[in-house]
Design a protein around this motif. Structure first.
Motif, PDB file in Angstrom:
ATOM      1  N   ASN A  40      -8.546  -4.652  17.040  1.00 28.39           N
ATOM      2  CA  ASN A  40      -7.488  -4.623  16.085  1.00 28.39           C
ATOM      3  C   ASN A  40      -8.140  -5.143  14.684  1.00 28.39           C
ATOM      4  OD1 ASN A  40      -5.529  -3.935  17.639  1.00 28.39           O
ATOM      5  ND2 ASN A  40      -4.678  -5.732  18.309  1.00 28.39           N
ATOM      6  N   GLN A  41      -9.276  -5.463  14.479  1.00 32.58           N
ATOM      7  CA  GLN A  41     -10.105  -5.614  13.422  1.00 32.58           C
ATOM      8  C   GLN A  41      -9.710  -4.499  12.444  1.00 32.58           C
ATOM      9  OE1 GLN A  41     -11.779  -8.722  12.424  1.00 32.58           O
ATOM     10  NE2 GLN A  41     -10.750  -9.721  14.311  1.00 32.58           N
ATOM     11  N   LEU A  42      -9.227  -4.920  11.054  1.00 29.43           N
ATOM     12  CA  LEU A  42      -9.309  -3.843  10.214  1.00 29.43           C
ATOM     13  C   LEU A  42     -10.578  -3.482  10.009  1.00 29.43           C
ATOM     14  CD1 LEU A  42      -6.491  -5.454   7.802  1.00 29.43           C
ATOM     15  CD2 LEU A  42      -6.159  -3.758   9.545  1.00 29.43           C
ATOM     16  N   ASN A  43     -10.650  -2.265   9.577  1.00 26.96           N
ATOM     17  CA  ASN A  43     -11.923  -1.477   9.263  1.00 26.96           C
ATOM     18  C   ASN A  43     -11.904  -1.218   7.561  1.00 26.96           C
ATOM     19  OD1 ASN A  43     -14.179  -0.026   8.613  1.00 26.96           O
ATOM     20  ND2 ASN A  43     -13.714   1.641  10.066  1.00 26.96           N
ATOM     21  N   PHE A  44     -12.541  -2.082   6.683  1.00 26.18           N
ATOM     22  CA  PHE A  44     -12.401  -1.889   5.353  1.00 26.18           C
ATOM     23  C   PHE A  44     -13.279  -0.963   4.634  1.00 26.18           C
ATOM     24  CE2 PHE A  44     -10.621  -6.345   5.739  1.00 26.18           C
ATOM     25  CZ  PHE A  44      -9.604  -6.012   5.424  1.00 26.18           C
ATOM     26  N   ASP A  45     -13.946  -0.257   5.631  1.00 25.12           N
ATOM     27  CA  ASP A  45     -14.583   0.996   5.172  1.00 25.12           C
ATOM     28  C   ASP A  45     -14.042   2.162   5.131  1.00 25.12           C
ATOM     29  OD1 ASP A  45     -17.079  -0.282   4.961  1.00 25.12           O
ATOM     30  OD2 ASP A  45     -17.505  -0.112   6.959  1.00 25.12           O
ATOM     31  N   ILE A  46     -12.493   2.371   5.664  1.00 26.97           N
ATOM     32  CA  ILE A  46     -11.659   3.471   5.692  1.00 26.97           C
ATOM     33  C   ILE A  46     -10.558   3.143   4.536  1.00 26.97           C
ATOM     34  CG2 ILE A  46     -12.543   4.228   7.811  1.00 26.97           C
ATOM     35  CD1 ILE A  46      -9.744   3.325   9.028  1.00 26.97           C
ATOM     36  N   PRO A  47     -10.037   3.951   3.941  1.00 31.55           N
ATOM     37  CA  PRO A  47      -8.918   3.897   2.871  1.00 31.55           C
ATOM     38  C   PRO A  47      -7.868   3.126   3.604  1.00 31.55           C
ATOM     39  CG  PRO A  47     -10.057   5.541   2.444  1.00 31.55           C
ATOM     40  CD  PRO A  47     -10.714   5.382   3.636  1.00 31.55           C
ATOM     41  N   GLU A  48      -7.420   3.935   4.867  1.00 30.09           N
ATOM     42  CA  GLU A  48      -6.184   3.586   5.339  1.00 30.09           C
ATOM     43  C   GLU A  48      -5.797   2.358   5.559  1.00 30.09           C
ATOM     44  OE1 GLU A  48      -7.210   7.790   6.385  1.00 30.09           O
ATOM     45  OE2 GLU A  48      -8.412   6.107   6.165  1.00 30.09           O
ATOM     46  N   ASP A  49      -6.864   1.427   6.143  1.00 29.05           N
ATOM     47  CA  ASP A  49      -6.951  -0.120   6.582  1.00 29.05           C
ATOM     48  C   ASP A  49      -6.838  -0.806   5.262  1.00 29.05           C
ATOM     49  OD1 ASP A  49      -6.828   0.535   9.111  1.00 29.05           O
ATOM     50  OD2 ASP A  49      -8.828  -0.623   9.598  1.00 29.05           O
ATOM     51  N   LEU A  51      -5.272   0.116   2.506  1.00 26.59           N
ATOM     52  CA  LEU A  51      -3.948   0.413   1.939  1.00 26.59           C
ATOM     53  C   LEU A  51      -2.897  -0.534   2.891  1.00 26.59           C
ATOM     54  CD1 LEU A  51      -3.801   4.188   1.600  1.00 26.59           C
ATOM     55  CD2 LEU A  51      -3.334   2.712  -0.101  1.00 26.59           C
ATOM     56  N   TYR A  52      -3.066  -0.538   4.128  1.00 28.62           N
ATOM     57  CA  TYR A  52      -2.415  -1.587   5.078  1.00 28.62           C
ATOM     58  C   TYR A  52      -2.568  -3.096   4.537  1.00 28.62           C
ATOM     59  CZ  TYR A  52      -1.071  -4.277   8.810  1.00 28.62           C
ATOM     60  OH  TYR A  52      -0.777  -5.509   9.583  1.00 28.62           O
ATOM     61  N   ALA A  53      -3.744  -3.269   4.339  1.00 27.61           N
ATOM     62  CA  ALA A  53      -3.914  -4.663   4.244  1.00 27.61           C
ATOM     63  C   ALA A  53      -3.382  -4.970   2.655  1.00 27.61           C
ATOM     64  CB  ALA A  53      -5.335  -5.160   4.049  1.00 27.61           C
ATOM     65  N   PHE A  54      -3.466  -4.102   1.568  1.00 31.53           N
ATOM     66  CA  PHE A  54      -3.013  -4.369   0.157  1.00 31.53           C
ATOM     67  C   PHE A  54      -1.591  -4.506   0.342  1.00 31.53           C
ATOM     68  CE2 PHE A  54      -1.789  -3.082  -4.032  1.00 31.53           C
ATOM     69  CZ  PHE A  54      -2.816  -3.972  -4.511  1.00 31.53           C
ATOM     70  N   GLY A  55      -0.899  -3.660   0.922  1.00 32.10           N
ATOM     71  CA  GLY A  55       0.643  -3.618   1.079  1.00 32.10           C
ATOM     72  C   GLY A  55       1.077  -4.986   1.628  1.00 32.10           C
ATOM     73  N   ASP A 102       1.876   8.968   6.855  1.00 30.61           N
ATOM     74  CA  ASP A 102       0.675   9.327   6.634  1.00 30.61           C
ATOM     75  C   ASP A 102      -0.205   8.410   6.194  1.00 30.61           C
ATOM     76  OD1 ASP A 102       1.893   8.577   4.239  1.00 30.61           O
ATOM     77  OD2 ASP A 102       1.372  10.418   3.197  1.00 30.61           O
ATOM     78  N   LYS A 103      -0.048   6.990   6.614  1.00 26.53           N
ATOM     79  CA  LYS A 103      -0.809   5.873   6.054  1.00 26.53           C
ATOM     80  C   LYS A 103      -0.742   5.452   4.850  1.00 26.53           C
ATOM     81  CE  LYS A 103      -1.791   5.476  10.583  1.00 26.53           C
ATOM     82  NZ  LYS A 103      -3.221   5.471  11.214  1.00 26.53           N
ATOM     83  N   SER A 104      -0.294   6.203   3.898  1.00 22.99           N
ATOM     84  CA  SER A 104       0.059   5.769   2.460  1.00 22.99           C
ATOM     85  C   SER A 104       0.879   4.461   2.569  1.00 22.99           C
ATOM     86  CB  SER A 104       0.570   6.891   1.654  1.00 22.99           C
ATOM     87  OG  SER A 104       1.909   7.284   1.990  1.00 22.99           O
ATOM     88  N   ILE A 105       1.407   3.743   1.242  1.00 25.13           N
ATOM     89  CA  ILE A 105       2.112   2.912   1.190  1.00 25.13           C
ATOM     90  C   ILE A 105       2.972   2.975   0.050  1.00 25.13           C
ATOM     91  CG2 ILE A 105       0.519   1.286   2.543  1.00 25.13           C
ATOM     92  CD1 ILE A 105       0.237  -0.306  -0.233  1.00 25.13           C
ATOM     93  N   ASN A 106       4.337   2.373   0.038  1.00 28.40           N
ATOM     94  CA  ASN A 106       5.004   2.242  -1.047  1.00 28.40           C
ATOM     95  C   ASN A 106       5.089   0.912  -1.439  1.00 28.40           C
ATOM     96  OD1 ASN A 106       5.955   5.240  -0.018  1.00 28.40           O
ATOM     97  ND2 ASN A 106       6.515   4.791  -2.244  1.00 28.40           N
ATOM     98  N   ILE A 107       4.944   0.443  -2.689  1.00 31.37           N
ATOM     99  CA  ILE A 107       5.548  -0.882  -2.919  1.00 31.37           C
ATOM    100  C   ILE A 107       6.552  -0.978  -4.052  1.00 31.37           C
ATOM    101  CG2 ILE A 107       3.251  -1.863  -2.350  1.00 31.37           C
ATOM    102  CD1 ILE A 107       2.918  -1.729  -5.578  1.00 31.37           C
ATOM    103  N   VAL A 181     -12.945  11.795  -7.585  1.00 31.63           N
ATOM    104  CA  VAL A 181     -11.872  11.160  -6.644  1.00 31.63           C
ATOM    105  C   VAL A 181     -12.681   9.831  -6.159  1.00 31.63           C
ATOM    106  CG1 VAL A 181     -10.812  11.199  -4.681  1.00 31.63           C
ATOM    107  CG2 VAL A 181     -10.748  13.401  -6.055  1.00 31.63           C
ATOM    108  N   VAL A 182     -11.998   8.740  -6.415  1.00 29.54           N
ATOM    109  CA  VAL A 182     -12.259   7.456  -5.973  1.00 29.54           C
ATOM    110  C   VAL A 182     -11.655   6.859  -4.600  1.00 29.54           C
ATOM    111  CG1 VAL A 182     -12.866   4.951  -6.380  1.00 29.54           C
ATOM    112  CG2 VAL A 182     -13.019   6.830  -8.177  1.00 29.54           C
ATOM    113  N   PRO A 183     -12.072   6.978  -3.635  1.00 32.27           N
ATOM    114  CA  PRO A 183     -11.340   6.625  -2.470  1.00 32.27           C
ATOM    115  C   PRO A 183     -10.684   5.119  -2.581  1.00 32.27           C
ATOM    116  CG  PRO A 183     -13.744   6.303  -1.832  1.00 32.27           C
ATOM    117  CD  PRO A 183     -13.524   7.019  -3.345  1.00 32.27           C
ATOM    118  N   PHE A 184      -9.630   4.780  -1.880  1.00 30.32           N
ATOM    119  CA  PHE A 184      -8.999   3.350  -1.845  1.00 30.32           C
ATOM    120  C   PHE A 184      -9.733   2.545  -1.046  1.00 30.32           C
ATOM    121  CE2 PHE A 184      -6.019   0.133  -1.396  1.00 30.32           C
ATOM    122  CZ  PHE A 184      -5.225   0.083  -2.843  1.00 30.32           C
ATOM    123  N   ILE A 185     -10.742   1.935  -1.509  1.00 33.64           N
ATOM    124  CA  ILE A 185     -11.541   1.061  -0.659  1.00 33.64           C
ATOM    125  C   ILE A 185     -11.826  -0.343  -1.873  1.00 33.64           C
ATOM    126  CG2 ILE A 185     -13.801   0.426   0.281  1.00 33.64           C
ATOM    127  CD1 ILE A 185     -13.868   3.569   1.146  1.00 33.64           C
TER     128      ILE A 185
END
Length: 332
Positions: A40-49, A51-55, A102-107, A181-185
């Motif tokens: 369950n450790q978040l993988n901060f090498d991928i944008p999806e995790d 995004l989740y952590a930022f939200g 789709d693993k994107s987030i809204n705020i 394009v800059v990935p969300f990392i």
């Protein structure tokens, strides 16, 4: 597990085996917990995790928003002179997040910023400018509608004149190393039992408080406010997806031209503002909002404490945009 074992045990022979069974079960449970924790450790090498952590850090995935507060001091920086403390800076945020399929987030949320007297800590409505000796009306920043949709691509914010100004990349330090394009990392780091997230942006865009309409409030044709954050949040709480909002405490610095309400546009003082602040979201309730802020907000803008409706996306708004929208021109 233990209740089931004892309720189903009828023989002394089985009871005598319990210590070994319990030891083995404890070992298996411990091993499984370790595996679950590692998986369950978040993988901060991928944008999806990211995004989740930022939200989860910025707001809450709960059905109700999270509240946070901030406070600090703003200084005048003029040439090589010693920095001059001017006033306190306090505020609050009301933030909620949504994780999409789709693993994107809204705020979405609201925010408020006020200025305080350095001696008393109370919010000020007027301020005597020490360089002009003019008593000016303080302009608090109230943002009643903040909306955003973040995807796996690092966003760029359109500020100022969208036809001529270069948009601001959300995390400028990462973007300088990349093109296109800059990935969300984001640059998350483990420090003890905490994650450290450093995040910053630096604007450069056309000043909406124009010289022809606000000659005293206008300073320069181009403005360059920036903010620089350092968030600390517990690792276990961030990785635990049953927890819907991760508490944090953070330091942040801010640099900018003179606030337009200071009326510094018609003097020869070539300087800027520097702010040292800290923010926190510990309980996620209004108890995290400084007393002077909650009292003023409840009096003047109670609606910004309410849960917001709708998601969508809005253009970011800063003090200069709000000032140009809400303060009548000095010259008509």
């Amino acid at each position: 597990m233990f209740t089931s074992l004892f309720n189903s045990t009828r023989s002394r022979r089985y009871i005598l085996k319990l210590p070994a069974i319990i030891t083995a079960a404890s070992f298996i449970q411990s091993s499984n917990a370790k595996n679950i924790s590692e998986n369950n450790q978040l993988n901060f090498d991928i944008p999806e995790d990211n995004l989740y952590a930022f939200g989860k850090l910025w707001g809450s995935y709960d059905t109700k928003p999270a509240y946070g507060g901030y406070q600090g001091v703003q200084f005048a920086r003029i040439g090589t002179q010693r920095l001059v403390p001017l006033f306190g800076y306090v505020g609050c945020g009301n933030m909620q997040s949504r994780l999409n399929p789709d693993k994107s987030i809204n705020i979405r949320g609201t925010e408020a910023g006020y200025f305080t007297d350095l001696a008393s800590g109370e919010i000020i409505d007027d301020w005597v400018n020490p360089w002009t000796n003019e008593k000016v009306r303080v302009f608090p920043f109230i943002n009643k509608r903040m909306r955003g949709h973040l995807t796996t691509e690092m966003p760029r914010f359109a500020m100022g004149n969208t036809a001529t100004d270069t948009p601001t990349l959300m995390n400028q330090t990462v973007g300088k190393k990349l093109s296109g394009v800059v990935p969300f990392i984001l640059p998350w780091k483990k420090l003890g039992d905490q994650y450290l997230l450093t995040w910053e942006y630096s604007h450069e865009y056309t000043n909406p408080v124009t010289k022809d309409k606000w000659p005293k409030a206008h300073t320069t044709k181009t403005i360059n406010p920036s903010e620089h954050f350092s968030f600390y949040t517990p690792i276990n709480e961030m990785n635990n997806k049953s927890i819907l909002s991760s508490p944090f405490h953070a330091g942040f610095m801010r640099t900018s031209p003179w606030w337009p309400w200071m009326k510094m546009g018609q003097n020869q003082i070539n300087g800027c503002l520097f702010g040292r602040m800290h923010s926190h979201q510990i309980t996620g309730t209004i108890d995290d909002i400084p007393r002077v802020v909650i009292e003023r907000v409840e009096r003047d803008h109670p609606e910004i404490l309410e849960k917001q409706n709708g998601w969508g996306s809005t253009n970011p708004k800063g003090t200069w945009e709000a000032y140009a929208e809400e303060v009548p021109p000095e010259i008509i």
